[in-house]
Structures are given as C-alpha cells and as structure tokens.
Design a protein around this motif. Sequence first.
Motif, PDB file in Angstrom:
ATOM      1  N   GLY A   5      -0.143 -30.010  56.608  1.00 43.05           N
ATOM      2  CA  GLY A   5       0.302 -29.266  55.446  1.00 43.05           C
ATOM      3  C   GLY A   5       0.378 -27.771  55.682  1.00 43.05           C
ATOM      4  N   THR A   6      -0.101 -27.262  56.800  1.00 42.25           N
ATOM      5  CA  THR A   6      -0.133 -25.826  57.035  1.00 42.25           C
ATOM      6  C   THR A   6       1.201 -25.275  57.501  1.00 42.25           C
ATOM      7  OG1 THR A   6      -0.904 -26.169  59.282  1.00 42.25           O
ATOM      8  CG2 THR A   6      -2.582 -25.878  57.578  1.00 42.25           C
ATOM      9  N   SER A   7       2.052 -26.091  58.091  1.00 45.61           N
ATOM     10  CA  SER A   7       3.332 -25.623  58.609  1.00 45.61           C
ATOM     11  C   SER A   7       4.415 -25.805  57.552  1.00 45.61           C
ATOM     12  CB  SER A   7       3.706 -26.427  59.858  1.00 45.61           C
ATOM     13  OG  SER A   7       5.024 -26.125  60.236  1.00 45.61           O
ATOM     14  N   PRO A   8       5.253 -24.772  57.308  1.00 50.00           N
ATOM     15  CA  PRO A   8       6.316 -24.930  56.323  1.00 50.00           C
ATOM     16  C   PRO A   8       7.396 -25.899  56.784  1.00 50.00           C
ATOM     17  CG  PRO A   8       6.500 -22.800  57.406  1.00 50.00           C
ATOM     18  CD  PRO A   8       5.229 -23.436  57.893  1.00 50.00           C
ATOM     19  N   THR A   9       7.436 -26.222  58.055  1.00 54.72           N
ATOM     20  CA  THR A   9       8.450 -27.140  58.562  1.00 54.72           C
ATOM     21  C   THR A   9       7.902 -28.545  58.789  1.00 54.72           C
ATOM     22  OG1 THR A   9       7.992 -26.486  60.845  1.00 54.72           O
ATOM     23  CG2 THR A   9       9.744 -25.287  59.683  1.00 54.72           C
ATOM     24  N   ALA A  10       6.703 -28.833  58.271  1.00 54.57           N
ATOM     25  CA  ALA A  10       6.146 -30.179  58.434  1.00 54.57           C
ATOM     26  C   ALA A  10       7.066 -31.182  57.745  1.00 54.57           C
ATOM     27  CB  ALA A  10       4.742 -30.247  57.847  1.00 54.57           C
ATOM     28  N   ARG A  11       7.269 -32.334  58.408  1.00 53.95           N
ATOM     29  CA  ARG A  11       8.171 -33.355  57.871  1.00 53.95           C
ATOM     30  C   ARG A  11       7.478 -34.711  57.873  1.00 53.95           C
ATOM     31  NH1 ARG A  11      13.547 -33.264  61.330  1.00 53.95           N
ATOM     32  NH2 ARG A  11      12.068 -34.059  62.838  1.00 53.95           N
ATOM     33  N   VAL A  12       7.767 -35.481  56.845  1.00 50.84           N
ATOM     34  CA  VAL A  12       7.369 -36.880  56.800  1.00 50.84           C
ATOM     35  C   VAL A  12       8.665 -37.673  56.880  1.00 50.84           C
ATOM     36  CG1 VAL A  12       6.256 -38.702  55.478  1.00 50.84           C
ATOM     37  CG2 VAL A  12       5.310 -36.381  55.431  1.00 50.84           C
ATOM     38  N   VAL A  13       8.879 -38.345  58.004  1.00 49.71           N
ATOM     39  CA  VAL A  13      10.087 -39.126  58.254  1.00 49.71           C
ATOM     40  C   VAL A  13       9.768 -40.575  57.940  1.00 49.71           C
ATOM     41  CG1 VAL A  13      11.776 -39.807  60.000  1.00 49.71           C
ATOM     42  CG2 VAL A  13      10.779 -37.507  60.069  1.00 49.71           C
ATOM     43  N   VAL A  14      10.628 -41.224  57.168  1.00 49.99           N
ATOM     44  CA  VAL A  14      10.368 -42.609  56.764  1.00 49.99           C
ATOM     45  C   VAL A  14      11.637 -43.445  56.908  1.00 49.99           C
ATOM     46  CG1 VAL A  14      10.788 -42.044  54.322  1.00 49.99           C
ATOM     47  CG2 VAL A  14       9.497 -44.108  54.904  1.00 49.99           C
ATOM     48  N   GLY A  15      11.465 -44.653  57.441  1.00 53.97           N
ATOM     49  CA  GLY A  15      12.579 -45.581  57.569  1.00 53.97           C
ATOM     50  C   GLY A  15      12.840 -46.265  56.243  1.00 53.97           C
ATOM     51  N   VAL A  16      14.118 -46.283  55.829  1.00 54.95           N
ATOM     52  CA  VAL A  16      14.514 -46.879  54.554  1.00 54.95           C
ATOM     53  C   VAL A  16      15.655 -47.847  54.798  1.00 54.95           C
ATOM     54  CG1 VAL A  16      15.416 -46.416  52.246  1.00 54.95           C
ATOM     55  CG2 VAL A  16      13.868 -44.777  53.314  1.00 54.95           C
ATOM     56  N   SER A  17      15.481 -49.090  54.354  1.00 58.62           N
ATOM     57  CA  SER A  17      16.563 -50.058  54.452  1.00 58.62           C
ATOM     58  C   SER A  17      16.871 -50.704  53.111  1.00 58.62           C
ATOM     59  CB  SER A  17      16.195 -51.155  55.454  1.00 58.62           C
ATOM     60  OG  SER A  17      15.110 -51.922  54.951  1.00 58.62           O
ATOM     61  N   GLY A  18      15.990 -50.523  52.149  1.00 52.69           N
ATOM     62  CA  GLY A  18      16.142 -51.181  50.857  1.00 52.69           C
ATOM     63  C   GLY A  18      15.275 -52.416  50.731  1.00 52.69           C
ATOM     64  N   SER A  19      14.670 -52.856  51.830  1.00 50.11           N
ATOM     65  CA  SER A  19      13.782 -54.016  51.778  1.00 50.11           C
ATOM     66  C   SER A  19      12.494 -53.644  51.047  1.00 50.11           C
ATOM     67  CB  SER A  19      13.445 -54.494  53.191  1.00 50.11           C
ATOM     68  OG  SER A  19      12.617 -53.545  53.826  1.00 50.11           O
ATOM     69  N   LEU A  20      11.761 -54.642  50.609  1.00 49.68           N
ATOM     70  CA  LEU A  20      10.513 -54.381  49.899  1.00 49.68           C
ATOM     71  C   LEU A  20       9.523 -53.628  50.782  1.00 49.68           C
ATOM     72  CD1 LEU A  20       9.019 -54.756  47.269  1.00 49.68           C
ATOM     73  CD2 LEU A  20       8.226 -56.973  48.081  1.00 49.68           C
ATOM     74  N   GLY A  21       9.482 -53.948  52.074  1.00 49.56           N
ATOM     75  CA  GLY A  21       8.600 -53.243  52.995  1.00 49.56           C
ATOM     76  C   GLY A  21       8.973 -51.781  53.157  1.00 49.56           C
TER      77      GLY A  21
END
Length: 176
Positions: A5-21
């Motif tokens: 959380g300390t870096s302004p460029t921190a990213r949370v990348v998440v895979g999205v397909s529309g499946s429940l998982g």
Amino acid sequence: MSGYGTSPTARVVVGVSGSLGSVTALRRATALARRLGAELWPVLAWEPPGGEAATRRTATSGLLTEDWQRLAKQRLASVLDEIFGEDGPGVTAHPVVVRGLPGPALVATADRDTDLLVVGAGRRGLRRAFSGRVSRHCLAHAVCPVLAVPPSPLASALMAVHRRNAWHRRMDTREL
C-alpha cells in the motif's frame, strides 16, 4: 503485504472470465485493492475459436480478430458492470483485454515485483486433476506474489444441483 500500500503504483491484477471462481477472485482482489490503496487491474484473456493456428489459415482473420477482440471487451465490461454496478469497484480500475492463454496473459500483465496477482484456484473434487491450470501456471511463473482464491462454497452447492438435474433426480427443497 503491508509494503504494497505504500507505493502509488501498486497494482492488484486479477483474472476475470465470468465464471463463479473468477467472480470470487475479483471480489477478493477488489477488497485487497481497497485495503492496500492499490489500483485494480481486471484482466480477461481470450483466444480465437480454434486457436491461433486456425486464425492464420483464414483469409479474413484480421476482420474476425477485431470482432473477437470487441466481444472480449464487451464481456469484461459486462462482468464488471454485473459485479460492481453503476458505483464501480470503489478503487481506480484499469480493465485489460489480452489476446492469449489466461496463465501467460496474467503473468505478463502482473510483471512488476510490487504487483499482487489474484486468481481463482479452480474446482475441487473429481475435476481437480483437469482444473487449476491457470493458477498453477501463475504460481510457477509470476514475478510477484500470487493469491490463489479457493472456490466459493456456493460453487459446490451449484454443482450438486447441476448433477441432480442432469440425472433427473428430485431435489430436497427443505434445506433451502
């Protein structure tokens, strides 16, 4: 994880397909992005029907590729709208559509050591041997931490209902 959380460029990348998982992973990634003050990068990876080899054989592959790219963007926008509605995720989001296999596409997008990559962990039970390829690929190849989110408890309940319907068995509704 407190350093993210300390870096302004921190990213949370998440895979999205529309499946429940992937929806479960998206919700977890959004909560983490809020808590860490990071940007949310939902990624939908796509491949042309028949794979890359089939696309190279057709003369109109350029036009078809544009159509599939447009449909992939629409699918990602639809999933995000369905999950977050008009209010949005509550954090800065950068939706990304990547052409390619999901595992390599996610690893290529989460290419910073300050990123956090969130993926659905796949199914449990009999299908375990054939699922989880994306999460295994990400765990093996990512340069950043990877969070593999287990399936929602709702997923197993839905699979049980699906099996009952497939076998035309009555469902005991007293438990619902």
